[in-house]
Motif scaffolding. Structure first.
Motif, mmCIF file in Angstrom:
data_model
loop_
_atom_site.group_PDB
_atom_site.id
_atom_site.type_symbol
_atom_site.label_atom_id
_atom_site.label_comp_id
_atom_site.label_asym_id
_atom_site.label_seq_id
_atom_site.Cartn_x
_atom_site.Cartn_y
_atom_site.Cartn_z
ATOM 1 N N ILE A 155 0.867 -1.197 0.000
ATOM 2 C CA ILE A 155 0.000 0.000 0.000
ATOM 3 C C ILE A 155 0.896 1.237 0.000
ATOM 4 O O ILE A 155 1.764 1.382 0.859
ATOM 5 N N LYS A 156 0.680 2.113 -0.967
ATOM 6 C CA LYS A 156 1.643 3.181 -1.273
ATOM 7 C C LYS A 156 1.108 4.603 -1.077
ATOM 8 O O LYS A 156 -0.073 4.841 -1.266
ATOM 9 N N PRO A 157 2.012 5.548 -0.782
ATOM 10 C CA PRO A 157 1.623 6.962 -0.747
ATOM 11 C C PRO A 157 1.813 7.619 -2.120
ATOM 12 O O PRO A 157 2.250 6.961 -3.069
ATOM 13 N N ILE A 181 -1.053 -4.892 -5.106
ATOM 14 C CA ILE A 181 -0.603 -3.516 -4.871
ATOM 15 C C ILE A 181 -1.787 -2.562 -4.876
ATOM 16 O O ILE A 181 -2.684 -2.688 -5.709
ATOM 17 N N LYS A 182 -1.755 -1.585 -3.956
ATOM 18 C CA LYS A 182 -2.711 -0.481 -4.056
ATOM 19 C C LYS A 182 -1.943 0.837 -4.079
ATOM 20 O O LYS A 182 -1.377 1.261 -3.073
ATOM 21 N N PRO A 183 -1.925 1.489 -5.247
ATOM 22 C CA PRO A 183 -1.253 2.796 -5.296
ATOM 23 C C PRO A 183 -2.128 3.848 -4.618
ATOM 24 O O PRO A 183 -3.320 3.626 -4.401
ATOM 25 N N PHE A 214 -9.440 3.576 -2.773
ATOM 26 C CA PHE A 214 -9.150 4.446 -1.641
ATOM 27 C C PHE A 214 -8.720 3.605 -0.429
ATOM 28 O O PHE A 214 -8.419 2.425 -0.586
ATOM 29 N N GLY A 215 -8.743 4.239 0.760
ATOM 30 C CA GLY A 215 -8.283 3.557 1.964
ATOM 31 C C GLY A 215 -9.374 2.779 2.675
ATOM 32 O O GLY A 215 -9.720 1.659 2.271
ATOM 33 N N PRO A 216 -9.960 3.379 3.753
ATOM 34 C CA PRO A 216 -10.957 2.640 4.522
ATOM 35 C C PRO A 216 -12.188 2.325 3.676
ATOM 36 O O PRO A 216 -12.559 3.110 2.803
ATOM 37 N N ASN A 217 -12.799 1.190 3.914
ATOM 38 C CA ASN A 217 -13.990 0.732 3.170
ATOM 39 C C ASN A 217 -13.766 0.720 1.662
ATOM 40 O O ASN A 217 -14.692 0.927 0.884
ATOM 41 N N ILE A 223 -7.454 -4.905 1.539
ATOM 42 C CA ILE A 223 -6.144 -5.576 1.580
ATOM 43 C C ILE A 223 -5.715 -5.795 3.030
ATOM 44 O O ILE A 223 -5.271 -6.881 3.414
ATOM 45 N N SER A 224 -5.893 -4.743 3.854
ATOM 46 C CA SER A 224 -5.418 -4.823 5.246
ATOM 47 C C SER A 224 -6.078 -5.952 6.018
ATOM 48 O O SER A 224 -5.458 -6.555 6.885
ATOM 49 N N GLU A 225 -7.364 -6.216 5.729
ATOM 50 C CA GLU A 225 -8.045 -7.221 6.551
ATOM 51 C C GLU A 225 -8.180 -8.572 5.848
ATOM 52 O O GLU A 225 -8.752 -9.497 6.413
ATOM 53 N N PHE A 234 3.674 -1.236 4.028
ATOM 54 C CA PHE A 234 2.913 0.018 3.941
ATOM 55 C C PHE A 234 3.845 1.210 4.075
ATOM 56 O O PHE A 234 4.739 1.225 4.921
ATOM 57 N N ILE A 235 3.612 2.213 3.246
ATOM 58 C CA ILE A 235 4.279 3.513 3.414
ATOM 59 C C ILE A 235 3.178 4.563 3.457
ATOM 60 O O ILE A 235 2.329 4.618 2.556
ATOM 61 N N GLY A 236 3.197 5.386 4.498
ATOM 62 C CA GLY A 236 2.174 6.426 4.600
ATOM 63 C C GLY A 236 2.194 7.051 5.984
ATOM 64 O O GLY A 236 3.224 7.032 6.670
ATOM 65 N N GLY A 239 -1.145 7.443 11.365
ATOM 66 C CA GLY A 239 -2.543 7.123 11.676
ATOM 67 C C GLY A 239 -3.057 6.003 10.786
ATOM 68 O O GLY A 239 -3.793 5.110 11.239
ATOM 69 N N THR A 240 -2.668 6.029 9.525
ATOM 70 C CA THR A 240 -3.088 4.965 8.606
ATOM 71 C C THR A 240 -2.396 3.661 8.997
ATOM 72 O O THR A 240 -3.016 2.585 8.958
ATOM 73 N N GLY A 241 -1.126 3.764 9.389
ATOM 74 C CA GLY A 241 -0.393 2.569 9.833
ATOM 75 C C GLY A 241 -1.119 1.901 10.991
ATOM 76 O O GLY A 241 -1.285 0.676 11.023
ATOM 77 N N ALA A 243 -4.333 2.109 11.688
ATOM 78 C CA ALA A 243 -5.583 1.492 11.206
ATOM 79 C C ALA A 243 -5.286 0.161 10.506
ATOM 80 O O ALA A 243 -6.014 -0.835 10.685
ATOM 81 N N ILE A 244 -4.200 0.132 9.740
ATOM 82 C CA ILE A 244 -3.844 -1.108 9.024
ATOM 83 C C ILE A 244 -3.449 -2.191 10.034
ATOM 84 O O ILE A 244 -3.831 -3.361 9.903
ATOM 85 N N MET A 245 -2.719 -1.766 11.061
ATOM 86 C CA MET A 245 -2.291 -2.730 12.077
ATOM 87 C C MET A 245 -3.499 -3.377 12.756
ATOM 88 O O MET A 245 -3.534 -4.590 12.959
ATOM 89 N N ILE A 392 4.147 18.563 8.386
ATOM 90 C CA ILE A 392 3.369 19.422 7.478
ATOM 91 C C ILE A 392 3.392 18.828 6.070
ATOM 92 O O ILE A 392 2.425 18.865 5.342
ATOM 93 N N PHE A 393 4.527 18.250 5.681
ATOM 94 C CA PHE A 393 4.677 17.560 4.406
ATOM 95 C C PHE A 393 4.434 18.494 3.221
ATOM 96 O O PHE A 393 3.753 18.172 2.255
ATOM 97 N N GLY A 394 5.009 19.687 3.337
ATOM 98 C CA GLY A 394 4.908 20.676 2.267
ATOM 99 C C GLY A 394 6.135 21.577 2.321
ATOM 100 O O GLY A 394 7.054 21.351 3.119
ATOM 101 N N GLY A 418 10.741 9.727 14.462
ATOM 102 C CA GLY A 418 12.171 9.377 14.551
ATOM 103 C C GLY A 418 12.647 8.780 13.245
ATOM 104 O O GLY A 418 13.227 7.698 13.214
ATOM 105 N N LEU A 419 12.374 9.517 12.148
ATOM 106 C CA LEU A 419 12.746 8.954 10.844
ATOM 107 C C LEU A 419 14.200 9.278 10.483
ATOM 108 O O LEU A 419 15.049 8.408 10.427
ATOM 109 N N SER A 420 14.499 10.575 10.246
ATOM 110 C CA SER A 420 15.860 10.906 9.843
ATOM 111 C C SER A 420 16.314 12.196 10.530
ATOM 112 O O SER A 420 15.509 12.911 11.133
#
Ligand code: NAD
Length: 487
Positions: A155-157, A181-183, A214-217, A223-225, A234-236, A239-241, A243-245, A392-394, A418-420
């Motif tokens: 599952i991709k961002p 795969i889900k882009p 899309f993601g939920p529903n 895929i997650s369930e 998963f990359i994203g 919060g989505t991580g 939900a997938i967990m 912020i991712f911008g 704690g990524l980089s």
């Protein structure tokens, strides 16, 4: 100069069991060009039915001809996929730029060549993976046997669509797994084109499947369930991580998560400021700041603070925000209206918190359409401001002065992420000392984004679970059995 647009957008279908197919109910959604707000095409909208169909195909393929293909033959298939990506590099780069709003030159010089290299790298790496054998006196010999994990959900961002998909798919195939795969819904085109290439390269039907949605529903949730998916890569967002967990918990799937970051960039006064400024411009604003590794919290040692800010602001003011197809564009469009509003809301938060916006903070002049935002430098914020704490991712960074090494380490670590991290200093002992104390999975000293694909990649805290790269990827995409033989 504007680059001639030769490649037209594509309508995106699912790719299941070696065929491009519509959704069972013919549902689709529009794919919007973030640079023009125009419709690029349609995307089939998948859900549980399509995921079920794809998982069944992947399960059959896992135990079909793919199982008996030798390591050497699989390696050749991976190499061929990489070669075919390079043969169609410009087409891929054009589609990636249309989908994301990123400059064409960036997609053409980084995203697409690196996507091809992901396949070339793992094509080479996989044939060097060997088995350990240990002899226990004259009692027994133990050796380990590696097999595929099974059917893997990927599952991709949307920020580096093909680069990140291939980063997962190449080792997944290298170890003999099959994939569903889900882009990301915003960026379906290059993943769709990759399916065509996988088929051409000789990947058997059903080994690689793609379901849009899309993601939920929707496809992501399905895929997650899914009980017959063995692992999820998963990359994203965190919060989505989470939900997938939760969704994956009932079937105890193996999980690999690469999540968000709020990465510190620590600049000591002894560093070479011109070099620092040049790299910091990239680590702040490349890809519109939409890279998980971007250094969005910049800490500068006080003696260098004013000089750094002067040089940094001066240079950032010259960065051209423009149409993705223009060669001189340094900052393109943000991915979507929703994301554009979200990034702007953080600038509003900063204003309300009494910040100084040294440059940017607004839409550039001359654009009626498209989600463009000027690169933004903010000072004067307290460490508790949401602008300093949240991803912020911008194209927005905060800059803060510091006095003591110990103080900046505490501030850098004062994050759920704690990524980089990046450390700038010419003092060798300090470089090691600080690097050892920073809580991040990837730490650069006097550089940024320099990667060797054998090294561990991933985050700690809310930035991820597990590592990828070289042997770390091989470990995730395989299961080890230890076999003991009594002598
Ligand atoms: P996102 O979490 O919103 O979406 C990612 C994918 O998950 C999409 O395909 C989406 O459709 C799907 N999804 C959403 N909800 C789902 C659910 N409940 N179940 C299953 N699937 C679901 O992330 P995004 O906005 O696409 O990407 C930006 C985020 O990705 C940022 O946080 C960024 O830092 C992170 N990122 C991390 C890395 C890394 O290597 N650590 C790399 C790139 C991006």
């Amino acid at each position: 100069m504007q680059v001639e647009t030769k490649v037209k957008a594509i309508n995106c279908l699912h790719f299941i069991n070696g065929q491009f197919v519509e959704s069972q109910n013919k549902k689709s959604f529009e794919n919007i060009n973030p640079a023009t707000e125009e419709v690029l095409g349609t995307v089939a909208e998948g859900g549980k039915e399509e995921v079920d169909y794809a998982v069944a195909a992947a399960r059959r393929a896992l135990n079909g001809k793919w199982k008996n293909i030798t390591t050497g033959e699989r390696s050749k298939i991976l190499r061929r996929i990489g070669d075919l990506i390079l043969e169609r590099q410009e087409e891929f780069a054009r589609l990636e730029s249309l989908d994301t709003g990123k400059p064409f030159w960036l997609a053409n010089s980084i995203d697409i060549p690196r996507a091809a290299y992901n396949f070339h790298f793992f094509a080479d790496y996989m044939i060097s993976v060997n088995t350990d054998a240990n002899q226990q006196d004259d009692q027994a010999i133990h050796y380990s046997y590696r097999r595929p994990v099974g059917v893997v959900g990927i599952i991709k961002p949307w920020n580096l669509p093909l680069l990140l998909l291939t980063w997962k798919l190449a080792p997944c195939l290298a170890m003999g797994n099959t994939a569903v795969i889900k882009p990301a819904e915003w960026t379906p085109m290059t993943a769709t084109l990759l399916m065509e290439i996988c088929k051409e390269a000789g990947v058997p039907d059903g080994v690689v499947n793609l379901v849009h949605g899309f993601g939920p529903n929707s496809a992501g949730g399905a895929i997650s369930e899914h009980p017959d998916i063995d692992a999820i890569s998963f990359i994203g967002e965190p919060g989505t991580g989470s939900a997938i967990m939760k969704a994956a918990a009932s079937s105890l799937k193996k999980l690999s998560f690469e999540l968000g970051g709020k990465n510190p960039n620590i600049i000591f006064a002894d560093s070479d400021l011109d070099e620092v400024v040049e790299t910091t411009i990239k680590s702040s604003f490349i890809n519109q700041g939409e890279v998980c590794l971007c250094g969005s919290r910049i800490y500068v040692e006080r003696p260098a603070y004013e000089e750094f800010l002067k040089k940094f602001v001066e240079k950032v003011k010259t960065l051209k925000v423009g149409k993705p197809e223009n060669e001189d564009t340094k900052v393109g469009a943000l991915i979507s209206k929703e994301h554009y509003d979200r990034v702007n809301s953080y600038i509003e938060i900063a204003r309300n918190d009494g910040a100084n916006i040294l440059t940017g903070g607004k839409r550039p002049e001359g654009f009626d359409k498209g989600y463009y935002l000027e690169p933004t430098i903010i000072t004067g914020l307290d460490r508790n401001s949401r602008c300093v704490r949240e991803e912020i991712f911008g194209p927005v960074v905060t800059v803060m002065p510091f006095d003591m090494e110990e103080e900046v380490i505490v501030q850098a670590n004062d994050s759920h992420y704690g990524l980089s991290a990046t450390i700038w200093t010419n003092d060798l002992r300090r470089a090691h000392r600080v690097a050892h104390q920073i809580e991040a999975g990837i730490i650069w000293v006097n550089t940024w984004f320099l990667r060797d694909l054998r090294t561990p990649f991933g985050g700690m805290k809310n930035s991820g679970i597990g590592r990828t790269g070289g042997m770390h990827s091989i470990d995730f995409y395989s299961e080890l059995s230890n076999i003991t033989i009594k002598l």
